[in-house]
Design an enzyme around this catalytic site. Structure first.
Site, PDB file in Angstrom:
ATOM      1  N   LYS A 119       0.875  -1.306   0.074  1.00  0.00           N
ATOM      2  CA  LYS A 119      -0.133   0.059   0.025  1.00  0.00           C
ATOM      3  C   LYS A 119       0.806   1.441   0.078  1.00  0.00           C
ATOM      4  O   LYS A 119       0.420   2.322  -0.500  1.00  0.00           O
ATOM      5  CB  LYS A 119      -1.038  -0.134   1.194  1.00  0.00           C
ATOM      6  CG  LYS A 119      -2.159  -1.475   1.070  1.00  0.00           C
ATOM      7  CD  LYS A 119      -3.091  -1.200   2.027  1.00  0.00           C
ATOM      8  CE  LYS A 119      -4.193  -2.285   1.712  1.00  0.00           C
ATOM      9  NZ  LYS A 119      -3.855  -3.520   2.097  1.00  0.00           N
TER      10      LYS A 119
HETATM   11  C1  PLP Z   1      -4.498  -4.825   1.382  1.00  0.00           C
HETATM   12  C2  PLP Z   1      -3.612  -5.878   1.267  1.00  0.00           C
HETATM   13  C3  PLP Z   1      -4.044  -6.991   0.271  1.00  0.00           C
HETATM   14  C4  PLP Z   1      -5.205  -6.889  -0.429  1.00  0.00           C
HETATM   15  O1  PLP Z   1      -5.068  -5.981  -1.385  1.00  0.00           O
HETATM   16  P1  PLP Z   1      -6.527  -5.313  -2.281  1.00  0.00           P
HETATM   17  O2  PLP Z   1      -5.945  -4.270  -3.302  1.00  0.00           O
HETATM   18  O3  PLP Z   1      -7.342  -5.085  -1.031  1.00  0.00           O
HETATM   19  O4  PLP Z   1      -7.082  -6.498  -2.916  1.00  0.00           O
HETATM   20  C5  PLP Z   1      -3.029  -8.230   0.279  1.00  0.00           C
HETATM   21  N1  PLP Z   1      -1.867  -8.061   0.896  1.00  0.00           N
HETATM   22  C6  PLP Z   1      -1.575  -7.241   1.723  1.00  0.00           C
HETATM   23  C7  PLP Z   1      -0.091  -7.167   2.611  1.00  0.00           C
HETATM   24  C8  PLP Z   1      -2.322  -6.111   1.821  1.00  0.00           C
HETATM   25  O5  PLP Z   1      -1.895  -5.137   2.819  1.00  0.00           O
END
Ligand code: PLP
Length: 477
Positions: A119
């Site tokens: 993110k």
């Molecule tokens: C947020 C997250 C996901 C999922 O991603 P999306 O975009 O919500 O599908 C997977 N792995 C980690 C470590 C995350 O922080």
């Protein structure tokens, strides 16, 4: 690189909100008709893109990829400046490096940002974009969010110390992992407010919803959100797909398969966008944990909610994938009225189904694989045994999906490593017997002082706290 098509404008999936440019989409987030903003057309990668992008730094490549999404008001010079600032603090020179773990099976490492999860890649950029646009307009924002893990810390890191943004992040007291809580509460900045709610994550989310529903309050503090329904976040995730496909496929046009550990469908939707722009990408593989609403949809064509069960990959413990609406919009031939009806039915009944033809289209574009906790531990152990590498539980879901559905003989298969193993030390230790260490620059995380305000699970109490502390209202309060 050759010339992009003209910059896009943005329309709502529900068809009843004003068409906006990028800067307004960035600041607005959710459309006023309850829909999600999407580009009115997908830009096409210029024909010489693979060769032209191959030699660029990650920051410069990202700037080029963003041009048609962010223009015309944000031009190449501004984007280059913002992307270089966003990725300079990352802890790997390649920013999003590839590592090989099996025959033609690769990991795309997306954990080199300040909070060790993917993110950061979009949110570090978003922080700079907010800052730039707000400064230009002479405006301020108050960001309020609820988090059970990765989003909160990544959002706080993205806006810490910025002059024109205050952030209030709610987490359920005692119900967030130690590392995840400390990544939020050890940030010492005048514009960052951690609120520990005496309640559950659902209580936190309900409070945030109530605050957004209070229009008077919303206008007073210029309330904004940074969750993945903001299209700018999707845009900020396209570049690593382009970078990986460019590095592995080169100019050969050999399709690359990506396996993406999926929760809210934001990350894998960015891959879908990259493919729609002409990047040589095959079927996209969705990795689900036991919360398998998407896996069941791709099997049956019916979306049906169930209660969330806690798993070893908590960032994918979701009931509804909010970004799926963007894919559904395309499956329904961009008919906003039809989509509005489907979403109303879904809300009322907890279920909806697409037609057989629409389901066929969906399964041409995406395949899915489900992995339970036992399978997750087994995959972490297998990768460790084969390569000596530690992977986190979310990454394990992607790797298992890549092995199950990818074809290494047909082209490179890339599993997204969405978090650093040290973010989820208990599962990694359980699977391998090895405790994953935090990187050296975070090694003192457990000694740093924490900053959080405990509040009851009550929207009124949170509203009063925000009014007293947000720069827009605190002198008046
Ligand atoms: C947020 C997250 C996901 C999922 O991603 P999306 O975009 O919500 O599908 C997977 N792995 C980690 C470590 C995350 O922080």
């Amino acid at each position: 690189m050759g010339i992009w098509s003209a910059p896009v404008n943005y329309i709502s999936t529900r068809g009843a909100a004003p068409r906006l440019g990028f800067e307004d989409v960035l600041l607005t987030g959710l459309a006023r008709d309850g829909g999600l903003y999407v580009p009115d057309a997908w830009p096409s990668l210029p024909a010489d893109a693979p060769a032209a992008l191959a030699g660029l730094s990650y920051a410069d490549l990202t700037a080029r990829v963003l041009e048609p999404f962010a223009g015309p008001t944000l031009g190449p010079a501004v984007l280059g400046d913002l992307t270089r600032k966003a990725y300079a603090p990352f802890h790997h020179a390649a920013v999003a490096p590839l590592g090989q773990i099996d025959r033609n099976l690769w990991l795309l490492e997306l954990f080199h940002g300040p909070t060790l999860a993917f993110k950061d890649y979009a949110l570090q950029l978003l922080g700079g974009l907010f800052d730039h646009v707000l400064a230009k307009r002479g405006e301020r924002l108050t960001i309020v969010g609820a988090t059970s893990g990765d989003t909160g810390s990544a959002a706080i890191e993205a806006v810490r110390g910025r002059d024109n943004i205050d952030i209030f992040m709610l987490h359920p007291h005692g119900r967030v992992s130690d590392v995840q809580r400390r990544q939020m509460t050890t940030v010492d900045a005048a514009n960052v407010f951690n609120i520990a709610i005496d309640g559950t994550f659902d209580d936190c989310q309900d409070i945030v919803k109530a605050l957004f529903g209070d229009l008077g309050f919303r206008d007073r503090v210029h309330l904004s959100a940074v969750n993945s329904i903001n299209f700018a976040r999707i845009a900020g995730q396209i570049a690593y797909y382009v970078a990986a496909a460019t590095a592995l496929g080169g100019g050969t046009g050999r399709p690359v398969t990506f396996a993406v550990p999926t929760g809210n469908f934001g990350n894998v939707f960015a891959a879908h966008v990259a493919r729609a722009m002409g990047l040589p990408v095959g079927r996209l593989i969705i990795g689900s944990n036991a919360n398998d609403i998407l896996h069941r949809f791709f099997k049956s064509g019916a979306m049906e909610t169930r209660a969330v069960v806690p798993t070893l990959s908590p960032s994918m413990d979701i009931q509804i994938s909010s970004n799926f609406e963007r894919l559904l919009f395309d499956l329904l031939d961009r008919d906003g009225a039809a989509l509005t009806q489907v979403m109303a039915d879904f809300r009322a009944a907890g279920t909806f189904a697409v037609s057989p033809a629409q389901h066929d289209r969906a399964t041409t574009l995406f395949a899915s694989h489900r992995l339970d906790d036992a399978g997750t531990l087994a995959e972490i152990a297998r990768v460790h045994g084969d390569t000596g590498r530690l992977i986190d539980p979310h990454t394990a879901v992607a790797v298992a999906a890549a092995r199950a559905l990818g074809d290494p003989a047909a082209g490179p298969v890339v599993a997204l490593a969405s978090a650093h193993p040290a973010k989820f030390p208990d599962a990694v230790k359980q699977a391998t017997g090895v405790h994953p260490d935090l990187p050296p620059w975070l090694a003192d995380l457990h000694e740093r002082p924490e900053h959080a305000t405990p509040l009851p699970a009550d929207a009124g109490a949170v509203r009063t706290f925000i009014l007293a502390h947000a720069a827009l209202t605190r002198s008046a309060a």
